[in-house]
Design an enzyme around this catalytic site. Structure first.
Site, PDB file in Angstrom:
ATOM      1  N   LYS A 190       0.900  -1.172   0.000  1.00 59.00           N
ATOM      2  CA  LYS A 190       0.000   0.000   0.000  1.00 59.00           C
ATOM      3  C   LYS A 190       0.935   1.217   0.000  1.00 59.00           C
ATOM      4  CE  LYS A 190      -2.293   3.521   1.703  1.00 59.00           C
ATOM      5  NZ  LYS A 190      -1.984   4.656   0.834  1.00 59.00           N
ATOM      6  N   GLU A 207       9.407  17.136  14.524  1.00 61.12           N
ATOM      7  CA  GLU A 207       9.857  16.950  13.144  1.00 61.12           C
ATOM      8  C   GLU A 207       9.060  17.886  12.234  1.00 61.12           C
ATOM      9  OE1 GLU A 207       8.689  13.314  11.014  1.00 61.12           O
ATOM     10  OE2 GLU A 207      10.780  13.128  10.390  1.00 61.12           O
ATOM     11  N   GLU A 263       9.495   2.183  10.888  1.00 61.59           N
ATOM     12  CA  GLU A 263      10.561   3.184  10.744  1.00 61.59           C
ATOM     13  C   GLU A 263       9.879   4.536  10.648  1.00 61.59           C
ATOM     14  OE1 GLU A 263      13.649   2.766  11.181  1.00 61.59           O
ATOM     15  OE2 GLU A 263      13.598   0.581  11.234  1.00 61.59           O
ATOM     16  N   CYS A 299      13.607  11.551   6.375  1.00 61.06           N
ATOM     17  CA  CYS A 299      13.569  11.222   7.800  1.00 61.06           C
ATOM     18  C   CYS A 299      14.944  11.443   8.432  1.00 61.06           C
ATOM     19  CB  CYS A 299      13.129   9.784   7.984  1.00 61.06           C
ATOM     20  SG  CYS A 299      14.100   8.661   6.989  1.00 61.06           S
TER      21      CYS A 299
END
Ligand code: NAP
Ligand code: MG
Length: 486
Positions: A179, A389, A254, A288
């Site tokens: 997906k 973040e 992750e 990331c």
């Protein structure tokens, strides 16, 4: 096939390209020019998901019986096909999510390299012989696949991340239901086309697009999905982990980062400036592993800052397909809004904005989600822009008096993905290796570089404490059997 052709992209379920059962499609647009449609993708339902999972389950019975080298042959073929289509797929990526064409080409080439790496893995050892206390017995370990693996991926590396999850899943004998992120559905469909052309048996690889909260969550909850590997945000990751845990499935998450760079007074400042800008702002800060906090020793703070501000003047922001563009747009409108709102928060909380800070408008920028590279100074560690973040081109400068203070600041976040230091002093390097809580330790190199043959993943809130890529992938995608023969 041209990257500019506007097509309808289908799901790939049990060996066939099929429209979703809802009959709905969504459009994928170019964040550098929102008038441009890249393609249409399926708005799938749980019915489609069930078909994909049952196809994968059936196909796994035969797939697992193939030798590793036979499975590897398919991956070698897919690598060559991806390479042949490199320019077209890279252009689709640039037009779909905005990263510059050279970066997109680099990522696509990396995808082919990852496929070849795992193709070779089909010929390498999967266990060890362990001496038994019984001298007439043979004891050893072997590895078996999990079964059906659900793969959920983000938009920021739409070729590399699906491949670095699917390739090890396949080589160790699992079948896959992918997906991909809606944002990059078209790019991912083209990656799947490469696997299809390589001739994988029906059901071994399946891909369906649709809302994360339906298809992603459905995959995590599906009783026939034996393992689920996810890369994306922390909020979504935790939900997926909980759903998998609730039914006893294996999972791997992750997630985000808030990655620091430390610049010591003995550092090569030119190198540190270059790596900070590259690590922080390439891909518009949407990695990331992007650098977001810059901790500089007080003595060299001013010269570092000056050189950095000078270098930042050279950055050209624009359409990633245009030659000379160094930084593309944010990948979508909500990403742009998030970045702008974090910049606003930085100002409100009292940080000093010393570069950029605005959405770019005017000639060349009218129809895209462009924002200036942005730098704050006088950032305190408890400010929002030092803690959360941002996933955009925003750097927060901080000062430290010693390596101890720098390390304390660097560790003062909930994340622990990647961290860099610039120093020529070996004891500072060792202190950094020992004390920095991050899965990726980078010395005299930017926080965002990774190599596919080495383990990748984070500490603290950045991952579920598993690792992917390189040999480490075998840990997630297989189970160990300990065998004793008397
Ligand atoms: P995201 O919103 O978490 O989405 C990731 C994937 O999860 C997409 O396929 C998304 O589908 C799906 N999803 C969304 N809501 C879901 C739900 N309720 N249940 C199940 N699946 C759901 O993340 P993103 O915005 O695409 O990516 C940015 C994030 O990824 C950042 O936090 C970044 O740090 C992280 N990231 C981490 C790594 C790493 O290796 N550590 C690498 C790259 C990115 P839709 O697209 O359809 O919403
Ligand atoms: Mg798009």
């Amino acid at each position: 096939m041209k990257a500019t052709e506007i097509r309808n992209y289908f799901n790939y379920i049990n060996g066939e390209w099929t429209a979703s059962s809802t009959g709905d499609v969504k459009e994928s647009i170019n964040p550098a020019n929102t008038h441009e449609i890249v393609g249409y993708y399926q708005h799938s339902s749980l019915d489609d998901l069930n078909k994909a999972v049952s196809g994968a389950k059936e196909a796994q019975k035969q797939w697992k019986k193939l030798s590793g080298s036979a499975r590897g042959d398919y991956l070698f073929k897919a690598a060559s096909i991806l390479e042949r289509r490199l320019d077209e797929i890279a252009e689709t990526m640039t037009r779909e999510m905005g990263k510059t064409f050279p970066e997109a080409k680099g990522e696509t080439a990396r995808g082919a390299a990852i496929l070849r790496y795992y193709a070779g893995e089909g010929m390498r050892s999967v266990g060890e012989v362990i001496p038994s206390t019984d001298s007439s017995a043979l004891m050893f370990t072997t590895r078996v696949p999990l079964g059906v693996v659900g793969v959920i991926t983000p938009w920021n590396f739409p070729v590399a991340i699906p491949i670095w999850k699917m390739a090890p899943a396949l080589i160790y004998g699992n079948t896959v239901v992918l997906k991909p992120a809606s944002e990059t559905a078209v790019t991912c469909a083209k990656v799947i086309e490469c696997f299809v052309e390589a001739g994988l048996p029906a059901g071994v690889i399946n891909m369906l697009t649709g809302p994360g909260s339906v298809i992603g969550q459905g995959l995590a909850q599906h009783p026939d999905v034996d393992g689920i590997t996810f890369t994306g945000s922390n909020g979504v990751g935790k939900r997926i982990g909980q759903a998998a845990l609730a039914r006893g499935a294996k999972y791997q998450l992750e997630m985000g980062g808030k990655n620091p760079v430390i610049v010591e007074n003995d550092a090569d400042l030119d190198l540190a400036v270059e790596a900070t800008i590259s690590g922080g702002l390439r891909s518009t800060g949407q990695k990331c592993t992007a650098t977001s906090r810059v901790i500089v020793q007080r003595e060299v703070y001013e010269p570092f800052k000056e050189r950095m501000l000078q270098k930042l003047q050279e950055i050209t922001v624009g359409d990633g397909m245009k030659e000379g563009t160094w930084m593309g747009p944010c990948a979508n409108e909500s990403q742009l809004e998030t970045v702008v709102s974090y910049i606003q928060k930085g100002i409100e909380e009292g940080a000093a904005l010393i570069f950029g800070g605005k959405r770019l408008q005017g000639p060349g920028y009218e129809n895209g989600f462009f924002v200036e590279p942005t730098v704050f100074e006088n950032v305190a560690s408890n400010m929002t822009i030092a803690q959360e973040e941002i996933f955009g081109p925003v750097l927060a400068l901080m000062k430290a008096d010693s390596i101890e203070e720098a390390l304390a600041l660097a560790n003062d976040v909930e994340y622990g993905l990647s961290a860099s230091i610039f120093t020529t002093n070996i004891s500072r390097m060792l202190a950094f290796i020992n004390e920095m809580d991050a899965g990726l330790i980078r010395i005299n190199a930017e926080s965002a570089g990774v190599e596919m043959q080495a383990p990748f993943g984070g500490m603290k809130q950045s991952s579920s404490h598993s690792r992917e890529q390189g040999r480490a992938a075998i840990e997630f995608f297989t189970s160990i059997k300990t065998v004793f023969i008397k």
